[in-house]
Design a protein around this motif. Structure first.
Motif: not given
Length: 65
Positions: A11, A15, A41, A45, A51, A53, A56-57, A60
């Motif tokens: 991720r 980015e 992805e 996210n 975006y 990282h 985004a994590n 998720t």
């Protein structure tokens, strides 16, 4: 067929690559993933500031909870 979730490092790579203007297709090739995985992805996210990282994590993890 087994599926592996994207790692935080992947991720982060997404980015940084997006900030450099690298195409989704090239990111997918670099990570050894399908282009649709990268597209999904980014679509799922991306927050108001783009975006990121860690965000985004977190998105998720929250979806899987």
């Amino acid at each position: 067929m087994s599926y592996q979730h994207l790692s935080l490092a992947e991720r982060h790579y997404i980015e940084m690559s997006r900030k450099k203007g690298v195409s989704r297709n090239q990111i997918a090739k670099d990570l050894g993933r399908s282009q649709s995985t990268i597209s999904r992805e980014i679509l799922r996210n991306t927050g108001l500031r783009g975006y990121r990282h860690k965000q985004a994590n977190r998105f998720t993890v929250d979806r899987h909870a």
